[in-house]
Each structure stands twice: as C-alpha cells, then as structure tokens.
Scaffold this motif. Sequence first.
Motif, PDB file in Angstrom:
ATOM      1  N   GLY A 265      30.337 -10.419  54.205  1.00 32.60           N
ATOM      2  CA  GLY A 265      30.367  -8.981  54.417  1.00 32.60           C
ATOM      3  C   GLY A 265      30.776  -8.551  55.803  1.00 32.60           C
ATOM      4  N   LYS A 266      31.157  -9.514  56.647  1.00 32.13           N
ATOM      5  CA  LYS A 266      31.549  -9.183  58.017  1.00 32.13           C
ATOM      6  C   LYS A 266      32.978  -9.640  58.287  1.00 32.13           C
ATOM      7  CE  LYS A 266      26.950  -9.215  60.075  1.00 32.13           C
ATOM      8  NZ  LYS A 266      26.112  -9.711  61.215  1.00 32.13           N
ATOM      9  N   GLN A 267      33.561  -9.086  59.334  1.00 30.36           N
ATOM     10  CA  GLN A 267      34.904  -9.495  59.735  1.00 30.36           C
ATOM     11  C   GLN A 267      34.850 -10.824  60.472  1.00 30.36           C
ATOM     12  OE1 GLN A 267      36.534  -6.176  61.982  1.00 30.36           O
ATOM     13  NE2 GLN A 267      37.601  -5.462  60.160  1.00 30.36           N
ATOM     14  N   ARG A 268      35.977 -11.521  60.433  1.00 30.03           N
ATOM     15  CA  ARG A 268      36.088 -12.761  61.191  1.00 30.03           C
ATOM     16  C   ARG A 268      36.054 -12.436  62.677  1.00 30.03           C
ATOM     17  NH1 ARG A 268      40.343 -17.205  59.179  1.00 30.03           N
ATOM     18  NH2 ARG A 268      39.065 -16.781  57.329  1.00 30.03           N
ATOM     19  N   GLU A 269      35.305 -13.223  63.434  1.00 35.90           N
ATOM     20  CA  GLU A 269      35.153 -12.962  64.861  1.00 35.90           C
ATOM     21  C   GLU A 269      35.397 -14.224  65.671  1.00 35.90           C
ATOM     22  OE1 GLU A 269      31.150 -11.647  65.578  1.00 35.90           O
ATOM     23  OE2 GLU A 269      30.278 -13.627  65.212  1.00 35.90           O
ATOM     24  N   LEU A 270      35.779 -14.004  66.910  1.00 37.52           N
ATOM     25  CA  LEU A 270      36.009 -15.102  67.846  1.00 37.52           C
ATOM     26  C   LEU A 270      34.700 -15.800  68.169  1.00 37.52           C
ATOM     27  CD1 LEU A 270      37.744 -16.556  70.132  1.00 37.52           C
ATOM     28  CD2 LEU A 270      36.888 -14.738  71.624  1.00 37.52           C
ATOM     29  N   VAL A 271      34.761 -17.129  68.212  1.00 34.92           N
ATOM     30  CA  VAL A 271      33.648 -17.910  68.754  1.00 34.92           C
ATOM     31  C   VAL A 271      34.039 -18.418  70.133  1.00 34.92           C
ATOM     32  CG1 VAL A 271      32.235 -19.984  68.478  1.00 34.92           C
ATOM     33  CG2 VAL A 271      32.828 -18.594  66.467  1.00 34.92           C
ATOM     34  N   ALA A 272      35.131 -19.168  70.198  1.00 36.42           N
ATOM     35  CA  ALA A 272      35.587 -19.720  71.477  1.00 36.42           C
ATOM     36  C   ALA A 272      37.024 -20.195  71.338  1.00 36.42           C
ATOM     37  CB  ALA A 272      34.700 -20.882  71.922  1.00 36.42           C
ATOM     38  N   THR A 273      37.750 -20.156  72.441  1.00 34.80           N
ATOM     39  CA  THR A 273      39.108 -20.691  72.481  1.00 34.80           C
ATOM     40  C   THR A 273      39.272 -21.573  73.710  1.00 34.80           C
ATOM     41  OG1 THR A 273      39.987 -18.791  73.690  1.00 34.80           O
ATOM     42  CG2 THR A 273      40.111 -18.707  71.285  1.00 34.80           C
ATOM     43  N   ILE A 274      40.278 -22.443  73.646  1.00 33.30           N
ATOM     44  CA  ILE A 274      40.584 -23.321  74.764  1.00 33.30           C
ATOM     45  C   ILE A 274      42.087 -23.529  74.815  1.00 33.30           C
ATOM     46  CG2 ILE A 274      40.172 -25.401  73.358  1.00 33.30           C
ATOM     47  CD1 ILE A 274      39.142 -26.741  75.984  1.00 33.30           C
ATOM     48  N   THR A 275      42.656 -23.422  76.018  1.00 36.22           N
ATOM     49  CA  THR A 275      44.088 -23.620  76.188  1.00 36.22           C
ATOM     50  C   THR A 275      44.394 -25.102  76.392  1.00 36.22           C
ATOM     51  OG1 THR A 275      44.052 -23.410  78.580  1.00 36.22           O
ATOM     52  CG2 THR A 275      44.211 -21.359  77.298  1.00 36.22           C
ATOM     53  N   SER A 276      45.675 -25.422  76.388  1.00 32.41           N
ATOM     54  CA  SER A 276      46.078 -26.807  76.612  1.00 32.41           C
ATOM     55  C   SER A 276      45.677 -27.296  77.995  1.00 32.41           C
ATOM     56  CB  SER A 276      47.592 -26.958  76.432  1.00 32.41           C
ATOM     57  OG  SER A 276      48.279 -26.080  77.293  1.00 32.41           O
ATOM     58  N   GLY A 277      45.531 -26.366  78.921  1.00 33.41           N
ATOM     59  CA  GLY A 277      45.116 -26.726  80.271  1.00 33.41           C
ATOM     60  C   GLY A 277      43.614 -26.782  80.464  1.00 33.41           C
ATOM     61  N   GLY A 278      42.870 -26.401  79.417  1.00 35.77           N
ATOM     62  CA  GLY A 278      41.417 -26.499  79.474  1.00 35.77           C
ATOM     63  C   GLY A 278      40.683 -25.211  79.801  1.00 35.77           C
ATOM     64  N   SER A 279      41.396 -24.111  79.928  1.00 33.53           N
ATOM     65  CA  SER A 279      40.723 -22.834  80.163  1.00 33.53           C
ATOM     66  C   SER A 279      40.032 -22.382  78.883  1.00 33.53           C
ATOM     67  CB  SER A 279      41.729 -21.775  80.599  1.00 33.53           C
ATOM     68  OG  SER A 279      42.307 -22.117  81.835  1.00 33.53           O
ATOM     69  N   THR A 280      38.802 -21.920  79.045  1.00 32.81           N
ATOM     70  CA  THR A 280      37.994 -21.558  77.878  1.00 32.81           C
ATOM     71  C   THR A 280      37.604 -20.085  77.881  1.00 32.81           C
ATOM     72  OG1 THR A 280      35.967 -22.206  79.030  1.00 32.81           O
ATOM     73  CG2 THR A 280      37.041 -23.883  77.677  1.00 32.81           C
ATOM     74  N   ASN A 281      37.304 -19.605  76.697  1.00 35.33           N
ATOM     75  CA  ASN A 281      36.853 -18.231  76.512  1.00 35.33           C
ATOM     76  C   ASN A 281      35.814 -18.246  75.400  1.00 35.33           C
ATOM     77  OD1 ASN A 281      36.927 -15.318  76.753  1.00 35.33           O
ATOM     78  ND2 ASN A 281      37.996 -15.299  74.803  1.00 35.33           N
ATOM     79  N   TYR A 282      34.693 -17.556  75.613  1.00 31.29           N
ATOM     80  CA  TYR A 282      33.601 -17.558  74.648  1.00 31.29           C
ATOM     81  C   TYR A 282      33.185 -16.139  74.279  1.00 31.29           C
ATOM     82  CZ  TYR A 282      32.805 -22.460  75.934  1.00 31.29           C
ATOM     83  OH  TYR A 282      32.952 -23.818  76.158  1.00 31.29           O
ATOM     84  N   ALA A 283      32.741 -15.990  73.051  1.00 33.45           N
ATOM     85  CA  ALA A 283      32.083 -14.754  72.664  1.00 33.45           C
ATOM     86  C   ALA A 283      30.752 -14.675  73.416  1.00 33.45           C
ATOM     87  CB  ALA A 283      31.829 -14.738  71.155  1.00 33.45           C
ATOM     88  N   ASP A 284      30.358 -13.455  73.771  1.00 29.19           N
ATOM     89  CA  ASP A 284      29.102 -13.288  74.515  1.00 29.19           C
ATOM     90  C   ASP A 284      27.917 -13.869  73.741  1.00 29.19           C
ATOM     91  OD1 ASP A 284      29.921 -10.018  75.922  1.00 29.19           O
ATOM     92  OD2 ASP A 284      30.398 -12.046  76.599  1.00 29.19           O
ATOM     93  N   SER A 285      27.968 -13.786  72.428  1.00 25.91           N
ATOM     94  CA  SER A 285      26.844 -14.214  71.599  1.00 25.91           C
ATOM     95  C   SER A 285      26.610 -15.724  71.619  1.00 25.91           C
ATOM     96  CB  SER A 285      27.050 -13.755  70.160  1.00 25.91           C
ATOM     97  OG  SER A 285      28.246 -14.293  69.636  1.00 25.91           O
ATOM     98  N   VAL A 286      27.602 -16.494  72.070  1.00 23.08           N
ATOM     99  CA  VAL A 286      27.447 -17.951  72.064  1.00 23.08           C
ATOM    100  C   VAL A 286      27.477 -18.561  73.459  1.00 23.08           C
ATOM    101  CG1 VAL A 286      28.537 -18.023  69.793  1.00 23.08           C
ATOM    102  CG2 VAL A 286      29.904 -18.565  71.818  1.00 23.08           C
ATOM    103  N   LYS A 287      27.736 -17.748  74.474  1.00 23.13           N
ATOM    104  CA  LYS A 287      27.789 -18.271  75.844  1.00 23.13           C
ATOM    105  C   LYS A 287      26.480 -18.943  76.206  1.00 23.13           C
ATOM    106  CE  LYS A 287      31.210 -15.147  77.888  1.00 23.13           C
ATOM    107  NZ  LYS A 287      31.436 -14.007  78.804  1.00 23.13           N
ATOM    108  N   GLY A 288      26.598 -20.128  76.809  1.00 17.57           N
ATOM    109  CA  GLY A 288      25.422 -20.871  77.214  1.00 17.57           C
ATOM    110  C   GLY A 288      24.838 -21.745  76.120  1.00 17.57           C
ATOM    111  N   ARG A 289      25.301 -21.563  74.888  1.00 17.45           N
ATOM    112  CA  ARG A 289      24.798 -22.375  73.772  1.00 17.45           C
ATOM    113  C   ARG A 289      25.896 -23.247  73.145  1.00 17.45           C
ATOM    114  NH1 ARG A 289      23.097 -19.987  69.228  1.00 17.45           N
ATOM    115  NH2 ARG A 289      24.454 -18.162  69.440  1.00 17.45           N
ATOM    116  N   PHE A 290      27.121 -22.732  73.121  1.00 19.59           N
ATOM    117  CA  PHE A 290      28.242 -23.457  72.507  1.00 19.59           C
ATOM    118  C   PHE A 290      29.182 -23.947  73.608  1.00 19.59           C
ATOM    119  CE2 PHE A 290      28.412 -21.179  68.098  1.00 19.59           C
ATOM    120  CZ  PHE A 290      27.047 -21.395  67.944  1.00 19.59           C
ATOM    121  N   THR A 291      29.787 -25.103  73.378  1.00 19.48           N
ATOM    122  CA  THR A 291      30.778 -25.647  74.295  1.00 19.48           C
ATOM    123  C   THR A 291      31.993 -26.105  73.503  1.00 19.48           C
ATOM    124  OG1 THR A 291      29.056 -26.406  75.827  1.00 19.48           O
ATOM    125  CG2 THR A 291      31.261 -27.345  76.080  1.00 19.48           C
TER     126      THR A 291
END
Length: 123
Positions: free
Chosen positions: A42-68
């Motif tokens: 019942g919800k839209q697809r949402e970002l969890v985390a991404t990583i570039t080929s160079g290793g730069s990462t981006n996280y959803a606020d809801s998972v920061k500090g818990r997901f790697t």
Amino acid sequence: QVQLVESGGGLVQAGGSLRLSCVASGSIFSINTMGWYRQAPGKQRELVATITSGGSTNYADSVKGRFTISRDNTKNTVYVQMNRLKPEDTAGYYCNAEGYYDTTYARRPFNSWGQGTQVTVSS
C-alpha cells in the motif's frame, strides 16, 4: 541487457540483523550507481541507500546509523547490512543498478531492477 538477482531476505525479530546481496550479470561495461529500495504493501517504493562506483553513499533518514551499503566492483555485487531492524522495515527490498552494457553493435545505457526479496521484521 543486465539482470539483477537479490538474496538474503527473510523473517527476523525486531532488533535483529539481515544482510541482502544483489548480483548484476550480463554484458556489463560499467556500473555507476547501485542501490536498494523498498516497498511496503500500500505504499510507494522508497529509497533505502545508494552507492556510487567510487564508494559515495546516500541513505534514507529512516535507516541512517542502522543500515550500511557496500559493493564489490570486481563481482558486480551490492550489499546492505541491516542492523537493529524494526517492524516498520518490513517490505519488499529491490536492487537497482545503472550503467552501460555492450551489444554486438553498440554500448548502451541500462537501468535495471531486481525481482525483490522480502524482509519481514516481527515485533
């Protein structure tokens, strides 16, 4: 084309951990960004985390500090280590990758999704 296959989902109690893996295969020339997204019923697809080929990462606020998120470029594989899981993390988790692949005649861009793996966190 490029295919993505996820693995590692399952049922876990709140506070537990899971590690998801996603392997990309095909005539891959390069993969730029790889990432994980999730979709609960019942919800839209949402970002969890991404990583570039160079290793730069981006996280959803809801998972920061818990997901790697991490990746092994030699294996065209992306991982997400999920710790301190909560019931609200319950969802289908989908892998995404974008880059370039080779055909007989040309190098073409791709943006592919996996079939998804279910993560269920019980309270």
